[in-house]
Design a protein around this motif. Structure first.
Motif, PDB file in Angstrom:
ATOM      1  N   UNK A  79     -22.980  44.513  12.198  1.00  0.00           N
ATOM      2  CA  UNK A  79     -22.029  45.408  11.513  1.00  0.00           C
ATOM      3  C   UNK A  79     -21.786  44.927  10.084  1.00  0.00           C
ATOM      4  N   UNK A 111     -21.656  31.505  28.564  1.00  0.00           N
ATOM      5  CA  UNK A 111     -21.507  31.220  27.129  1.00  0.00           C
ATOM      6  C   UNK A 111     -22.319  32.196  26.276  1.00  0.00           C
ATOM      7  N   UNK A 159     -21.363  41.646  15.665  1.00  0.00           N
ATOM      8  CA  UNK A 159     -20.539  41.588  14.451  1.00  0.00           C
ATOM      9  C   UNK A 159     -21.393  41.301  13.221  1.00  0.00           C
ATOM     10  N   UNK A 160     -22.383  40.423  13.373  1.00  0.00           N
ATOM     11  CA  UNK A 160     -23.260  40.115  12.234  1.00  0.00           C
ATOM     12  C   UNK A 160     -24.048  41.368  11.828  1.00  0.00           C
ATOM     13  N   UNK A 205     -30.090  33.992  14.692  1.00  0.00           N
ATOM     14  CA  UNK A 205     -29.627  32.907  15.577  1.00  0.00           C
ATOM     15  C   UNK A 205     -29.136  33.475  16.914  1.00  0.00           C
ATOM     16  N   UNK A 206     -28.240  34.484  16.830  1.00  0.00           N
ATOM     17  CA  UNK A 206     -27.685  35.055  18.070  1.00  0.00           C
ATOM     18  C   UNK A 206     -28.721  35.930  18.778  1.00  0.00           C
ATOM     19  N   UNK A 217     -27.560  34.751  10.805  1.00  0.00           N
ATOM     20  CA  UNK A 217     -26.719  34.775  12.023  1.00  0.00           C
ATOM     21  C   UNK A 217     -27.266  35.761  13.055  1.00  0.00           C
ATOM     22  N   UNK A 274     -18.896  30.920  10.466  1.00  0.00           N
ATOM     23  CA  UNK A 274     -20.280  30.446  10.384  1.00  0.00           C
ATOM     24  C   UNK A 274     -20.974  31.033   9.162  1.00  0.00           C
ATOM     25  N   UNK A 301     -20.850  25.533  26.254  1.00  0.00           N
ATOM     26  CA  UNK A 301     -22.212  25.841  25.821  1.00  0.00           C
ATOM     27  C   UNK A 301     -22.509  25.193  24.479  1.00  0.00           C
ATOM     28  N   UNK A 302     -21.547  25.255  23.562  1.00  0.00           N
ATOM     29  CA  UNK A 302     -21.733  24.635  22.250  1.00  0.00           C
ATOM     30  C   UNK A 302     -21.827  23.126  22.378  1.00  0.00           C
ATOM     31  N   UNK A 317     -22.755  28.969   6.195  1.00  0.00           N
ATOM     32  CA  UNK A 317     -24.149  29.173   5.786  1.00  0.00           C
ATOM     33  C   UNK A 317     -24.240  29.511   4.301  1.00  0.00           C
ATOM     34  N   UNK A 348     -13.540  26.468  28.253  1.00  0.00           N
ATOM     35  CA  UNK A 348     -14.156  27.802  28.336  1.00  0.00           C
ATOM     36  C   UNK A 348     -15.674  27.691  28.184  1.00  0.00           C
ATOM     37  N   UNK A 349     -16.418  28.657  28.747  1.00  0.00           N
ATOM     38  CA  UNK A 349     -17.883  28.571  28.771  1.00  0.00           C
ATOM     39  C   UNK A 349     -18.528  28.473  27.393  1.00  0.00           C
ATOM     40  N   UNK A 350     -17.952  29.170  26.402  1.00  0.00           N
ATOM     41  CA  UNK A 350     -18.564  29.142  25.070  1.00  0.00           C
ATOM     42  C   UNK A 350     -18.461  27.736  24.469  1.00  0.00           C
ATOM     43  N   UNK A 351     -17.284  27.120  24.602  1.00  0.00           N
ATOM     44  CA  UNK A 351     -17.112  25.764  24.081  1.00  0.00           C
ATOM     45  C   UNK A 351     -18.032  24.792  24.808  1.00  0.00           C
ATOM     46  N   UNK A 408     -16.740  43.202   6.340  1.00  0.00           N
ATOM     47  CA  UNK A 408     -16.001  44.298   6.983  1.00  0.00           C
ATOM     48  C   UNK A 408     -14.586  44.421   6.418  1.00  0.00           C
ATOM     49  N   UNK A 466     -21.786  35.140  25.939  1.00  0.00           N
ATOM     50  CA  UNK A 466     -20.837  36.081  25.316  1.00  0.00           C
ATOM     51  C   UNK A 466     -20.765  35.847  23.806  1.00  0.00           C
ATOM     52  N   UNK A 467     -20.842  34.590  23.395  1.00  0.00           N
ATOM     53  CA  UNK A 467     -20.787  34.270  21.968  1.00  0.00           C
ATOM     54  C   UNK A 467     -21.943  34.949  21.227  1.00  0.00           C
ATOM     55  N   UNK A 475     -21.368  38.940  21.181  1.00  0.00           N
ATOM     56  CA  UNK A 475     -20.359  39.365  20.209  1.00  0.00           C
ATOM     57  C   UNK A 475     -20.793  39.013  18.789  1.00  0.00           C
ATOM     58  N   UNK A 476     -21.379  37.822  18.640  1.00  0.00           N
ATOM     59  CA  UNK A 476     -21.807  37.350  17.322  1.00  0.00           C
ATOM     60  C   UNK A 476     -22.898  38.233  16.744  1.00  0.00           C
ATOM     61  N   UNK A 506     -17.943  34.236  13.736  1.00  0.00           N
ATOM     62  CA  UNK A 506     -19.039  34.797  12.948  1.00  0.00           C
ATOM     63  C   UNK A 506     -18.756  34.622  11.455  1.00  0.00           C
TER      64      UNK A 506
END
Lengths: 202, 375
Positions: B169, B156, B166-167, B194-195, B191, A154, A193-194, A158, A188-191, A118, B158-159, B162-163, A151
C-alpha cells in the motif's frame, strides 16, 4: 445540573493519552477535594510549560529553555557522553526508556515521526538531512537505529542505511527478541519468530 | 512443519454458545450435539446466522462479510458472543463483543496479542455456498486457504502477511503521489521482497504436503474421473529477481493504480487431467474440487494443530448432490470433531448410524430463536 467549566476541563483532559471521561472526572474531583494550592500550582506549571521546555535544537529531545530561547538538552551538553555513537529513535519516550536502562552512553537523535507514505511523511519530514549533517559535523562513527519493529519503523531504518551508505558511517539496528525475565510461553509468536531468526552462535 | 498423520489428535468441542443481538438472533443459547448439530428451518429464519456466530466467536471474523455493522441486530449498537470451548487439554471461554466500528476479543478474559492469535486458538473450517469460488474464482480464496494453513503452522507469519500488505500500500501511495523515482520506493520494495519471500517460502512448504492430500481426496470423491493436479510455483524465484520486477513495473503500476508484482499475485493452478479446471471445468467438477480442498483443509488443520477443527456446513445439500453429500458425511464422521450444519430439510441429513445418545442435536431456527423438537 451541568457545570460548564468542569465539562470544559474534562474535555481538555480527555485529549491526553489514556484519559477517558471517567478518569478525567476523577482527576478533577481529586483536585477539588485537595486545598486550592494544588489546582493553582498545576495550572501555573501547565501554562508555563511551553515557555520552559521545548525540543533540543540539536537532537530533538526535551530541553529547558533559557530566556525563552531553545537550548541544547542535558544529554547533548554532557561532555562525558560518547560523541561518536548516535542512537536514532522515533519519539522522546524512547530516549527516556534508554536513559532509564542506562546502558547507552552515546547521544540521541529524535525523529519525531516515522517514514509513512500513507500519512504523507517522507524523508523531508523525517529530517534525514539534519542527521547526515550531524554525522558529518560531530564525527559520528556509528548510527544505531532504534526505531520500532513495525513496517514504518523498518522502512525508516532501511532509508537511514541507504542514506549513510556512501558516508563511511556504520549503521546498526537494535536486536529484537524475548524480554528479560519473561517466560517464553507468554511471548507472542512474532517476537519469538524474530528472536529465533536473529539467533547467534554461542 | 511436521504434521503427524498417525499421532492421536484431540478434538475441539463447543459446549455452549450464547449470542445476544447478533444479526436476527436477539438472545439465544445453543447447547450443541457432541458430534452433529443440525439447524433446520425455512429460509430467512437465521440458520446461517447461528453458524456465523460460531465462526465469529472462534475466529473473530465472519465468512459472509468484513463489515462489522452488518453483524448487529437492527436497532442495536453491539453484539455479544460467548463460547465455551474444550480442546482436550483445557476448557476456555472466548468472548467476542462486536461494535459498529470495532471488535473486542477475549480468551478467558484476556485480550489476545492480535486477531490472528485469537483465530488460531480454535480452528474452524467453513463450507458455504460461496466456497465454490475456491475452485472456479480468482486466486484470493486459494491464497487465503494457504495462508490460513501457513499461520497454523507458524503463527509468526502474521508479521509477513501484514508487513507485505502495508508495504505494498505504501509503495502504491508513493507511486501515485510522487512518481516512480522517489528514494523511499527502494525502501518499501525491499520490505515487500523481505516479507514476500517469506510468504512464498511458507506457502511452498505448505503446498508440498497439502496439495497431494487434496489430490488424493479428490481421487476418492470423483471415482473414474479425470485426476486433479494442483500446482504451486511461487511467482518470484529470488529476492534479486523480485526487486527487479518491482522496479520494472513502477510506471505500469502507477498508471493502473494497483500492484502487479508480489505475493498478492500468487496462485495455485488447478488442472483436471491436462486441462485448466478454471476454463474447462463443469459446475459439478468445480464442486468436487472445492469439496476436496475443504476436506483436505479439515484434515491438514488437524495435523498441524493436533486438534480436529470445528466444521460449519452452510446449506451444503443445495450445492452437492446426494452422493457427494453422503461422501462428505462419511469423511467428516472420521475427520471432524464436531459438525454444525444448516438445512431446510433435516430429514435429508443422514448422519452415521453408530451415533450415541447426545451425539446429534436437531434444532429448528424460527425467527431468530432456537426451538428443540416439541418445544
Amino acid at each position: 445540573m451541568r457545570i460548564a467549566s468542569l465539562e470544559r476541563l474534562q474535555r481538555l483532559l480527555t485529549k491526553l493519552p489514556g484519559v477517558g471521561e471517567k478518569t478525567a472526572l476523577r482527576y478533577i474531583l481529586k483536585v477539588l477535594e485537595r486545598d486550592a494550592s494544588l489546582a493553582r500550582d498545576l495550572g501555573a506549571e501547565l501554562s508555563a510549560l511551553p515557555d520552559r521546555i521545548g525540543a533540543c535544537v540539536r537532537c530533538g529531545h526535551l530541553a529547558e529553555k533559557t530566556g525563552g530561547d531553545l537550548q541544547l538538552c542535558a544529554i547533548c551538553n554532557d561532555t562525558r557522553r560518547d560523541p561518536t555513537i548516535l542512537c536514532v529513535v522515533a519519539r522522546v519516550p524512547d530516549v527516556l526508556a534508554f536513559e532509564r536502562a542506562g546502558s547507552f552512553r552515546g547521544r540521541y537523535h529524535v525523529l519525531g515521526c516515522l517514514l509513512s507514505p500513507l500519512d504523507g511523511i517522507g524523508p523531508h519530514e523525517l529530517g534525514i538531512d539534519r542527521i547526515l549533517a550531524r554525522a558529518r559535523d560531530e564525527g559520528i562513527r556509528e548510527v544505531v537505529v532504534a526505531t520500532p519493529p513495525t513496517v514504518d519503523g523498518e522502512a525508516t531504518a532501511l532509508l537511514l542505511k541507504r542514506e549513510f551508505e556512501a558516508s563511511g558511517v556504520a549503521v546498526t539496528r537494535i536486536a529484537s527478541g524475548v524480554p528479560h525475565g519473561g517466560d517464553l510461553e507468554f511471548t507472542d509468536p512474532i517476537t519469538l519468530g524474530r528472536a529465533l531468526a536473529g539467533r547467534r552462535a554461542l | 512443519m511436521e504434521p503427524h498423520a498417525g499421532s492421536s489428535l484431540s478434538s475441539l468441542r463447543l459446549s455452549r454458545l450464547d449470542a445476544v443481538d447478533f444479526r436476527n438472533l436477539a438472545r439465544i443459547t445453543l447447547v450443541p450435539g457432541a458430534r452433529f448439530t443440525v439447524l433446520h428451518g425455512a429460509n430467512g429464519q437465521g440458520k446461517t446466522n447461528v453458524l456465523e456466530a460460531i465462526a465469529v466467536g472462534c475466529s473473530g471474523k465472519s465468512f459472509r462479510t468484513s463489515r462489522l455493522p452488518e453483524l448487529l441486530r437492527t436497532g442495536t449498537t453491539k453484539a455479544i458472543l460467548r463460547l465455551r470451548i474444550n480442546d482436550g487439554t483445557e476448557e476456555r471461554v472466548q468472548d467476542a463483543c462486536i461494535g459498529s466500528g470495532s471488535r473486542q476479543l477475549r480468551i478467558d478474559g484476556k485480550r489476545p496479542a492480535s486477531l490472528a492469535a485469537y483465530a488460531l486458538r480454535s480452528p474452524v473450517v467453513t463450507f458455504h455456498p460461496g466456497v465454490l469460488e475456491i475452485s472456479q474464482g480468482p486466486g484470493q480464496p486459494r491464497r487465503q486457504l494457504l495462508d490460513r494453513l501457513a499461520l497454523h503452522n507458524d503463527a509468526s507469519l502474521e508479521e509477513a502477511l501484514l508487513g507485505h500488505a502495508k508495504a505494498q500500500r505504501s509503495r502504491l501511495k508513493l507511486l501515485t503521489d510522487r512518481g516512480p523515482l522517489g528514494r523511499e520506493l527502494d525502501v518499501y520494495e525491499e520490505l515487500i521482497v523481505r516479507h514476500g519471500m517469506r510468504l512464498f517460502d511458507a506457502r511452498f512448504r505448505i503446498c508440498a504436503e497439502f496439495l497431494p492430500l487434496a489430490e488424493a481426496l479428490h481421487a476418492r470423491l470423483a471415482l473414474n474421473a479425470e485426476p486433479l493436479r494442483l500446482a504451486y510455483t511461487p511467482r518470484e524465484s529470488s529476492p534479486a529477481a523480485f526487486m527487479d520486477h518491482l522496479a520494472e513495473r513502477r510506471a505500469l503500476d502507477r498508471v493502473r493504480g494497483m500492484s502487479s508484482v508480489g505475493a498478492q499475485r500468487d496462485d495455485v493452478d488447478i488442472f483436471l487431467g491436462e486441462r485448466a479446471a478454471r476454463t474447462h471445468g463443469s459446475q459439478g467438477q468445480h464442486r468436487t474440487i472445492a469439496l476436496a480442498l475443504k476436506l483436505a483443509e479439515v484434515e491438514f488443520t488437524a495435523r498441524l494443530r493436533h486438534v480436529r477443527p470445528l466444521v460449519l456446513l452452510d446449506d451444503v445439500s443445495s450445492e452437492l448432490d446426494r452422493a457427494r453429500t453422503a461422501q462428505l458425511f462419511e469423511h467428516l464422521s472420521r475427520e471432524a470433531s464436531q459438525v454444525f450444519l444448516t438445512t431446510t430439510r433435516a430429514d435429508l441429513i443422514v448422519t452415521p448410524e453408530d451415533l450415541k445418545e447426545g451425539d446429534r442435536e436437531d434444532l429448528e431456527v424460527r425467527a431468530g430463536e432456537l426451538l428443540r423438537r416439541g418445544s
